[in-house]
Design an enzyme around this catalytic site. Structure first.
Site, PDB file in Angstrom:
ATOM      1  N   CYS A  12       0.861  -1.172   0.000  1.00  0.00           N
ATOM      2  CA  CYS A  12       0.000   0.000   0.000  1.00  0.00           C
ATOM      3  C   CYS A  12       0.907   1.234   0.000  1.00  0.00           C
ATOM      4  O   CYS A  12       2.130   1.129   0.151  1.00  0.00           O
ATOM      5  CB  CYS A  12      -0.904   0.013   1.234  1.00  0.00           C
ATOM      6  SG  CYS A  12      -0.004   0.134   2.804  1.00  0.00           S
ATOM      7  N   HIS A  74       3.248   2.355  10.713  1.00  0.00           N
ATOM      8  CA  HIS A  74       2.218   2.126  11.729  1.00  0.00           C
ATOM      9  C   HIS A  74       1.998   3.318  12.657  1.00  0.00           C
ATOM     10  O   HIS A  74       0.972   3.397  13.324  1.00  0.00           O
ATOM     11  CB  HIS A  74       2.601   0.925  12.599  1.00  0.00           C
ATOM     12  CG  HIS A  74       2.822  -0.336  11.836  1.00  0.00           C
ATOM     13  ND1 HIS A  74       4.044  -0.665  11.285  1.00  0.00           N
ATOM     14  CD2 HIS A  74       1.998  -1.360  11.538  1.00  0.00           C
ATOM     15  CE1 HIS A  74       3.951  -1.832  10.676  1.00  0.00           C
ATOM     16  NE2 HIS A  74       2.724  -2.277  10.810  1.00  0.00           N
ATOM     17  N   CYS A  96       2.379   6.551   8.173  1.00  0.00           N
ATOM     18  CA  CYS A  96       1.432   6.669   7.079  1.00  0.00           C
ATOM     19  C   CYS A  96       0.511   7.869   7.317  1.00  0.00           C
ATOM     20  O   CYS A  96      -0.012   8.038   8.424  1.00  0.00           O
ATOM     21  CB  CYS A  96       0.600   5.386   6.979  1.00  0.00           C
ATOM     22  SG  CYS A  96      -0.732   5.483   5.764  1.00  0.00           S
ATOM     23  N   HIS A 128      -0.619  -4.609  18.580  1.00  0.00           N
ATOM     24  CA  HIS A 128      -0.212  -4.179  17.240  1.00  0.00           C
ATOM     25  C   HIS A 128       0.337  -2.754  17.325  1.00  0.00           C
ATOM     26  O   HIS A 128      -0.172  -1.911  18.070  1.00  0.00           O
ATOM     27  CB  HIS A 128      -1.407  -4.233  16.291  1.00  0.00           C
ATOM     28  CG  HIS A 128      -1.054  -4.031  14.849  1.00  0.00           C
ATOM     29  ND1 HIS A 128      -0.823  -2.787  14.310  1.00  0.00           N
ATOM     30  CD2 HIS A 128      -0.885  -4.921  13.829  1.00  0.00           C
ATOM     31  CE1 HIS A 128      -0.534  -2.912  13.023  1.00  0.00           C
ATOM     32  NE2 HIS A 128      -0.566  -4.197  12.706  1.00  0.00           N
ATOM     33  N   GLU A 130       0.227  -0.164  15.332  1.00  0.00           N
ATOM     34  CA  GLU A 130      -0.704   0.924  15.039  1.00  0.00           C
ATOM     35  C   GLU A 130      -1.666   1.160  16.199  1.00  0.00           C
ATOM     36  O   GLU A 130      -1.966   2.298  16.562  1.00  0.00           O
ATOM     37  CB  GLU A 130      -1.502   0.629  13.768  1.00  0.00           C
ATOM     38  CG  GLU A 130      -2.449   1.767  13.404  1.00  0.00           C
ATOM     39  CD  GLU A 130      -3.421   1.428  12.302  1.00  0.00           C
ATOM     40  OE1 GLU A 130      -4.567   1.921  12.351  1.00  0.00           O
ATOM     41  OE2 GLU A 130      -3.046   0.670  11.381  1.00  0.00           O
ATOM     42  N   THR A 166      -6.626   0.674  10.957  1.00  0.00           N
ATOM     43  CA  THR A 166      -6.834   0.933   9.529  1.00  0.00           C
ATOM     44  C   THR A 166      -6.774  -0.306   8.653  1.00  0.00           C
ATOM     45  O   THR A 166      -7.300  -0.306   7.539  1.00  0.00           O
ATOM     46  CB  THR A 166      -5.814   1.956   8.998  1.00  0.00           C
ATOM     47  OG1 THR A 166      -4.488   1.421   9.154  1.00  0.00           O
ATOM     48  CG2 THR A 166      -5.922   3.283   9.733  1.00  0.00           C
ATOM     49  N   CYS A 201      -8.602   1.905   6.198  1.00  0.00           N
ATOM     50  CA  CYS A 201      -8.007   2.512   5.008  1.00  0.00           C
ATOM     51  C   CYS A 201      -8.676   1.952   3.756  1.00  0.00           C
ATOM     52  O   CYS A 201      -8.793   0.729   3.605  1.00  0.00           O
ATOM     53  CB  CYS A 201      -6.501   2.222   4.972  1.00  0.00           C
ATOM     54  SG  CYS A 201      -5.691   2.783   3.466  1.00  0.00           S
ATOM     55  N   SER A 229       1.484 -10.389   9.745  1.00  0.00           N
ATOM     56  CA  SER A 229       0.660  -9.346   9.139  1.00  0.00           C
ATOM     57  C   SER A 229      -0.818  -9.513   9.480  1.00  0.00           C
ATOM     58  O   SER A 229      -1.455 -10.492   9.078  1.00  0.00           O
ATOM     59  CB  SER A 229       0.838  -9.349   7.617  1.00  0.00           C
ATOM     60  OG  SER A 229      -0.077  -8.474   7.012  1.00  0.00           O
TER      61      SER A 229
END
Length: 293
Positions: A12, A74, A96, A128, A130, A166, A201, A229
């Protein structure tokens, strides 16, 4: 046997941006530190390690002084930036833009909720990176939910504002939203006090219908992703719904020849953290199998 790589799979924008920033720095730096895996893909992390990228954890970060540290896509909580100031660290910030915007929304919602005795809820994976950055905007007071059982942490008689990591599944988010609405009704609360924000996202969510079509077009699907992931797990579940002969691999060494028995077409796809070069290596290996059968 025809082998096709999904043109919509791969990095991405946020991940591509972070990788490019790392490579730009390593073009004139022997070593660059990165807080956590730059991407949840072991093969790409190893490739960049050979270029001089060194992955560190938070304890190691606290020991560093007077050097450069990359912040990955993240994003990070406020305390990371405070530590950088204290230790004279130069941050190469590859957060991001979508994540940064969400962090600002969470911070604003949290400030508002403090005046209304409300709660901030994050639909995301505990631990995680993020999610850590998002909860950091609330002084780590946000409630993280992944399953229906996690909803027991919430007081549904009080206002609730919901956001999503996201990279989570759109279907999963709306299922969680519906469960929360049912809990509010059962608790005698007002749905007007529930603010659900679909913060997934669109580069991620738009891949779900695209992957569904791609999976249905081929006899066999090979999904390439790092096992860490979150996005990879979510997208692979979509693929499995539309093609029973779908297989998850980290790289070409995990392929099994028998998977391709009788197959005329094979599709290769991957997560937002999967590099194109890795899918191409998988393609070459499958094509070699096809020449033998």
């Amino acid at each position: 046997m025809e082998v096709t790589i999904d043109k919509n799979s791969g990095y991405c924008f946020g991940v591509e941006f972070a990788i490019q920033m790392a490579e730009d720095e390593l073009a004139h730096e022997e070593t660059l530190y990165c807080l956590g895996d730059i991407v949840h893909n072991r093969m790409e992390v190893e490739r960049l390690h050979q270029r001089g990228l060194r992955i560190i954890d938070r304890e190691q970060l606290a020991e560093l002084h007077d050097c450069k540290v990359l912040i990955r896509a993240h994003g990070e909580p406020p305390e990371t930036y405070a530590l950088a100031l204290r230790n004279n660290l130069e941050l190469i910030d590859a957060s991001c833009p979508v994540v940064l915007k969400l962090q600002n929304r969470v911070k604003h919602a949290f400030d508002l909720s403090q005046r209304q005795d409300g709660q901030i809820v994050i639909y995301g994976q505990p631990g995680h990176a993020e999610v850590a950055g998002l909860t950091g905007q609330t002084g780590n007071r946000a409630i993280i939910v992944m399953t229906e059982a996690d909803l027991d942490q919430i007081d549904f008689a009080r206002p609730v504002t919901l956001f999503s990591q996201t990279t989570k599944s759109t279907a999963g988010f709306y299922k969680m939203k519906a469960l929360m609405e049912a809990r509010i009704t059962a608790a005698g609360g007002a749905l007007e006090s529930f603010d659900a924000n679909d913060s997934i996202c669109r580069q991620v969510s738009n891949r779900e219908p695209q992957l569904a079509k791609f999976a249905a077009l081929h006899d066999v699907i090979i999904f390439v992703s790092g096992r860490k992931s979150s996005n990879g797990k979510a997208l692979f579940s979509v693929v499995q719904q539309f093609n029973a002969r779908s297989y998850f691999v980290e790289n070409e060494t995990e392929l099994e020849d028998e998977w391709f028995a009788g197959a005329q077409t094979v599709g290769i796809c991957g997560a937002t953290s999967t590099p194109l070069w890795l899918m191409q290596q998988v393609q070459a290996r499958i094509e070699a199998v096809g020449e033998l059968v």
